[in-house]
Each structure stands twice: as C-alpha cells, then as structure tokens.
Write a protein that holds these residues in place. Structure first.
Motif, PDB file in Angstrom:
ATOM      1  N   LEU A  54       6.110   6.475   8.066  1.00  0.00           N
ATOM      2  CA  LEU A  54       7.711   6.795   7.993  1.00  0.00           C
ATOM      3  C   LEU A  54       8.416   6.202   9.355  1.00  0.00           C
ATOM      4  CD1 LEU A  54      10.021   8.037   6.389  1.00  0.00           C
ATOM      5  CD2 LEU A  54       9.072  10.304   7.628  1.00  0.00           C
ATOM      6  N   GLU A  55       7.648   6.255  10.244  1.00  0.00           N
ATOM      7  CA  GLU A  55       8.049   5.967  11.635  1.00  0.00           C
ATOM      8  C   GLU A  55       8.054   4.406  11.584  1.00  0.00           C
ATOM      9  OE1 GLU A  55       9.379   7.906  14.165  1.00  0.00           O
ATOM     10  OE2 GLU A  55       9.023   9.415  12.615  1.00  0.00           O
ATOM     11  N   ARG A  56       7.479   3.737  11.044  1.00  0.00           N
ATOM     12  CA  ARG A  56       7.492   2.204  11.077  1.00  0.00           C
ATOM     13  C   ARG A  56       8.436   1.616  10.141  1.00  0.00           C
ATOM     14  NH1 ARG A  56       1.546   2.734  10.198  1.00  0.00           N
ATOM     15  NH2 ARG A  56       1.696   2.289   7.935  1.00  0.00           N
ATOM     16  N   LEU A  57       9.058   2.430   9.482  1.00  0.00           N
ATOM     17  CA  LEU A  57      10.272   2.104   8.493  1.00  0.00           C
ATOM     18  C   LEU A  57      11.474   1.810   9.392  1.00  0.00           C
ATOM     19  CD1 LEU A  57      11.143   1.828   5.593  1.00  0.00           C
ATOM     20  CD2 LEU A  57      11.635   4.125   5.606  1.00  0.00           C
ATOM     21  N   ARG A  58      12.378   0.826   9.205  1.00  0.00           N
ATOM     22  CA  ARG A  58      13.277   0.267   9.747  1.00  0.00           C
ATOM     23  C   ARG A  58      14.679   0.519   8.973  1.00  0.00           C
ATOM     24  NH1 ARG A  58      11.313   2.246  13.288  1.00  0.00           N
ATOM     25  NH2 ARG A  58       9.829   1.211  14.641  1.00  0.00           N
ATOM     26  N   PRO A  59      15.964   0.725   9.451  1.00  0.00           N
ATOM     27  CA  PRO A  59      17.135   0.758   8.703  1.00  0.00           C
ATOM     28  C   PRO A  59      17.161  -0.461   8.123  1.00  0.00           C
ATOM     29  CG  PRO A  59      17.556   1.377  10.887  1.00  0.00           C
ATOM     30  CD  PRO A  59      16.192   0.902  11.140  1.00  0.00           C
ATOM     31  N   ASP A  60      16.853  -1.738   8.541  1.00  0.00           N
ATOM     32  CA  ASP A  60      17.025  -2.841   7.922  1.00  0.00           C
ATOM     33  C   ASP A  60      15.967  -3.441   7.378  1.00  0.00           C
ATOM     34  OD1 ASP A  60      15.764  -3.129  10.098  1.00  0.00           O
ATOM     35  OD2 ASP A  60      16.695  -5.147  10.769  1.00  0.00           O
ATOM     36  N   SER A  61      14.949  -2.642   6.892  1.00  0.00           N
ATOM     37  CA  SER A  61      13.766  -3.027   6.189  1.00  0.00           C
ATOM     38  C   SER A  61      13.919  -3.505   4.913  1.00  0.00           C
ATOM     39  CB  SER A  61      12.653  -1.823   6.116  1.00  0.00           C
ATOM     40  OG  SER A  61      12.117  -1.260   7.230  1.00  0.00           O
ATOM     41  N   PRO A  62      13.707  -4.747   4.527  1.00  0.00           N
ATOM     42  CA  PRO A  62      14.045  -5.433   3.117  1.00  0.00           C
ATOM     43  C   PRO A  62      13.271  -4.625   2.257  1.00  0.00           C
ATOM     44  CG  PRO A  62      12.536  -6.992   4.330  1.00  0.00           C
ATOM     45  CD  PRO A  62      12.666  -5.651   5.340  1.00  0.00           C
ATOM     46  N   ARG A  63      13.858  -4.285   1.145  1.00  0.00           N
ATOM     47  CA  ARG A  63      13.359  -3.722  -0.305  1.00  0.00           C
ATOM     48  C   ARG A  63      12.476  -4.714  -0.987  1.00  0.00           C
ATOM     49  NH1 ARG A  63      18.975  -2.659  -1.638  1.00  0.00           N
ATOM     50  NH2 ARG A  63      19.722  -4.443  -2.688  1.00  0.00           N
ATOM     51  N   GLN A  64      11.430  -4.418  -1.254  1.00  0.00           N
ATOM     52  CA  GLN A  64      10.579  -5.302  -2.446  1.00  0.00           C
ATOM     53  C   GLN A  64      11.156  -5.241  -3.525  1.00  0.00           C
ATOM     54  OE1 GLN A  64       8.248  -6.926  -0.405  1.00  0.00           O
ATOM     55  NE2 GLN A  64       9.186  -5.794   1.162  1.00  0.00           N
TER      56      GLN A  64
ATOM     57  N   MET B 143       4.247  14.564  -4.927  1.00  0.00           N
ATOM     58  CA  MET B 143       5.033  13.965  -3.864  1.00  0.00           C
ATOM     59  C   MET B 143       4.544  13.114  -2.948  1.00  0.00           C
ATOM     60  SD  MET B 143       7.841  16.158  -4.047  1.00  0.00           S
ATOM     61  CE  MET B 143       7.597  15.491  -5.450  1.00  0.00           C
ATOM     62  N   TYR B 144       3.133  13.131  -2.756  1.00  0.00           N
ATOM     63  CA  TYR B 144       2.346  11.991  -2.037  1.00  0.00           C
ATOM     64  C   TYR B 144       2.727  10.612  -2.649  1.00  0.00           C
ATOM     65  CZ  TYR B 144      -0.741   8.461  -0.307  1.00  0.00           C
ATOM     66  OH  TYR B 144      -1.381   7.553   0.364  1.00  0.00           O
ATOM     67  N   LYS B 145       2.483  10.784  -3.751  1.00  0.00           N
ATOM     68  CA  LYS B 145       2.653   9.303  -4.801  1.00  0.00           C
ATOM     69  C   LYS B 145       4.140   8.977  -4.877  1.00  0.00           C
ATOM     70  CE  LYS B 145      -0.740   9.377  -8.374  1.00  0.00           C
ATOM     71  NZ  LYS B 145      -1.157   8.842  -9.656  1.00  0.00           N
ATOM     72  N   HIS B 146       5.010   9.886  -4.722  1.00  0.00           N
ATOM     73  CA  HIS B 146       6.697   9.715  -4.728  1.00  0.00           C
ATOM     74  C   HIS B 146       7.046   8.965  -3.498  1.00  0.00           C
ATOM     75  CE1 HIS B 146      10.966  10.596  -4.907  1.00  0.00           C
ATOM     76  NE2 HIS B 146      10.920   9.794  -5.586  1.00  0.00           N
ATOM     77  N   VAL B 147       6.475   9.572  -2.290  1.00  0.00           N
ATOM     78  CA  VAL B 147       6.992   9.222  -1.074  1.00  0.00           C
ATOM     79  C   VAL B 147       6.448   7.875  -0.698  1.00  0.00           C
ATOM     80  CG1 VAL B 147       6.688   9.785   1.545  1.00  0.00           C
ATOM     81  CG2 VAL B 147       7.467  11.533  -0.079  1.00  0.00           C
ATOM     82  N   ASP B 148       5.002   7.773  -1.036  1.00  0.00           N
ATOM     83  CA  ASP B 148       4.254   6.482  -0.886  1.00  0.00           C
ATOM     84  C   ASP B 148       5.108   5.159  -1.569  1.00  0.00           C
ATOM     85  OD1 ASP B 148       1.531   4.705  -0.582  1.00  0.00           O
ATOM     86  OD2 ASP B 148       1.776   4.862  -2.656  1.00  0.00           O
ATOM     87  N   HIS B 149       5.259   5.551  -2.703  1.00  0.00           N
ATOM     88  CA  HIS B 149       6.076   4.568  -3.597  1.00  0.00           C
ATOM     89  C   HIS B 149       7.213   4.174  -2.960  1.00  0.00           C
ATOM     90  CE1 HIS B 149       7.844   2.825  -7.138  1.00  0.00           C
ATOM     91  NE2 HIS B 149       9.125   3.429  -6.901  1.00  0.00           N
ATOM     92  N   HIS B 150       8.078   4.832  -2.136  1.00  0.00           N
ATOM     93  CA  HIS B 150       9.096   4.490  -1.635  1.00  0.00           C
ATOM     94  C   HIS B 150       9.002   3.955  -0.212  1.00  0.00           C
ATOM     95  CE1 HIS B 150      12.134   5.319  -4.656  1.00  0.00           C
ATOM     96  NE2 HIS B 150      11.598   6.593  -4.874  1.00  0.00           N
ATOM     97  N   LEU B 151       7.957   4.305   0.576  1.00  0.00           N
ATOM     98  CA  LEU B 151       7.343   3.395   1.685  1.00  0.00           C
ATOM     99  C   LEU B 151       6.987   2.088   1.151  1.00  0.00           C
ATOM    100  CD1 LEU B 151       5.674   6.490   3.557  1.00  0.00           C
ATOM    101  CD2 LEU B 151       7.974   5.290   4.059  1.00  0.00           C
ATOM    102  N   ARG B 152       6.279   2.315  -0.008  1.00  0.00           N
ATOM    103  CA  ARG B 152       5.853   0.632  -0.151  1.00  0.00           C
ATOM    104  C   ARG B 152       7.086  -0.151  -0.688  1.00  0.00           C
ATOM    105  NH1 ARG B 152       3.323  -0.023  -4.434  1.00  0.00           N
ATOM    106  NH2 ARG B 152       3.387   2.139  -5.273  1.00  0.00           N
ATOM    107  N   GLN B 153       7.968   0.316  -1.131  1.00  0.00           N
ATOM    108  CA  GLN B 153       9.319  -0.515  -1.363  1.00  0.00           C
ATOM    109  C   GLN B 153       9.908  -0.969  -0.443  1.00  0.00           C
ATOM    110  OE1 GLN B 153      12.372   2.142  -2.845  1.00  0.00           O
ATOM    111  NE2 GLN B 153      13.628   0.597  -3.684  1.00  0.00           N
ATOM    112  N   PHE B 154       9.668  -0.295   0.851  1.00  0.00           N
ATOM    113  CA  PHE B 154      10.220  -1.233   1.918  1.00  0.00           C
ATOM    114  C   PHE B 154       9.280  -1.540   2.943  1.00  0.00           C
ATOM    115  CE2 PHE B 154      13.400   1.518   0.395  1.00  0.00           C
ATOM    116  CZ  PHE B 154      14.507   0.864   0.211  1.00  0.00           C
ATOM    117  N   GLY B 155       8.189  -1.755   2.182  1.00  0.00           N
ATOM    118  CA  GLY B 155       6.819  -2.417   3.337  1.00  0.00           C
ATOM    119  C   GLY B 155       6.094  -1.604   4.430  1.00  0.00           C
TER     120      GLY B 155
END
Length: 168
Positions: free
Chosen positions: A35-45, A155-167
């Motif tokens: 989550l900390e590695r995510l950025r506001p401008d992270s491109p969605r996959q 909850m793990y799968k859901h958050v993981d899914h959206h973190l992967r969505q943004f790399g």
C-alpha cells in the motif's frame, strides 16, 4: 474425484488448506507495505477506478467485514452466491480482472489519495488486530454468510486484487 463434486464440496478450512488472509500479521504487514508503494498516479492495469477510488472501495469492504456498515443481500447472490463462494475459497488464486462489483462498493466520486491510503491502512490494522472476534456476523451481500476466516481470506484477496490493479 469428479470435477463437479470438487467444486460443490465445502471450501477447505485453514487447517486443511492454508489460504492467505488478513488475520495473519505477516500478510497484513505485506499488504500495508505494498500500500505504501502505491502512488496517486500509479497507472491502472485494468478497470475504471483511479487509485484513490480503489483505496476508498477497499475501505468500504473492510468496514463491511468489521460490521461498521451493512449491505442488503443481492438477488443474484442469493441464486449463485454459494456456488461462486466455493470457487473463491478453494485456493489462493487471485480475483480475475474486471470482476463485477457489489453496487454498494462502487466509488464514483474522486477521492484524496493520502486520506484514503491512511483510512485503508487503519482498517487493515484494525481488522488484522481484532481477529475473528471483531469480524461481522452479518452476511456478505453476494456470498451470504461467511465465517470470520472466510472474511479474512476475502479481504486479503480483495485488497491484493486492487493493489495488483495498480502494480503494487
């Protein structure tokens, strides 16, 4: 064993098949580090949400898992929710891209990235630290009744899914 029989049997428990879940402190830490590695401008996959919208979306789902909010059962979930539930909880496979979203979890307005990341981090910490006793007993709007362990896996799968969505 016949494939249909494998799909229709009850999902495995943590004792028989160790699925990743947010009750495990190491996995909760791993998720918050991502989550900390995510950025506001992270491109969605894939998908339509921006990074701040995805964070808000994940927060609403964790609020449901904690019992802070409730969504009514969906008609479609009452019909096929149990079948899909068995598929979701049978292994650690991540959610597929562009999976349908429960209407109550749709975040259409723009959100502030830092505030949403802080909110989600706090909810992950609260969910993980609270463990099974702090998990809702209210049914999931699509899957129906879930055990605390199933909520933690979801909850793990859901958050993981959206973190992967943004790399992340």
């Amino acid at each position: 064993e016949a494939p249909l029989r494998r799909i229709l049997r009850r999902p495995p428990t943590r004792e028989t098949f160790p699925l990743k879940n947010l009750f495990e402190p190491t996995l909760a830490r791993e998720v918050t580090e991502r989550l900390e590695r995510l950025r506001p401008d992270s491109p969605r996959q894939w998908g339509k949400m921006s990074a701040p919208q995805a964070l808000a979306h994940c927060s609403v789902s964790l609020e449901m898992a904690l019992g802070d909010t409730h969504a009514p059962r969906m008609f479609l979930g009452r019909i096929i929710g149990g079948f899909v539930k068995r598929m979701v909880f049978r292994n650690d496979d991540p959610f597929k891209r562009n999976s349908p979203t429960v209407p109550q979890l749709v975040v259409a307005d723009e959100r502030e990235f830092t505030a949403e990341r802080t909110r989600l981090r706090g909810l992950i910490d609260r969910f993980s630290a609270g463990g099974p006793t702090k998990c809702t007993s209210h049914p999931h709007s699509f899957f129906g009744p879930l055990t605390p362990q199933e909520w933690a896996v979801l909850m793990y799968k859901h958050v993981d899914h959206h973190l992967r969505q943004f790399g992340a």
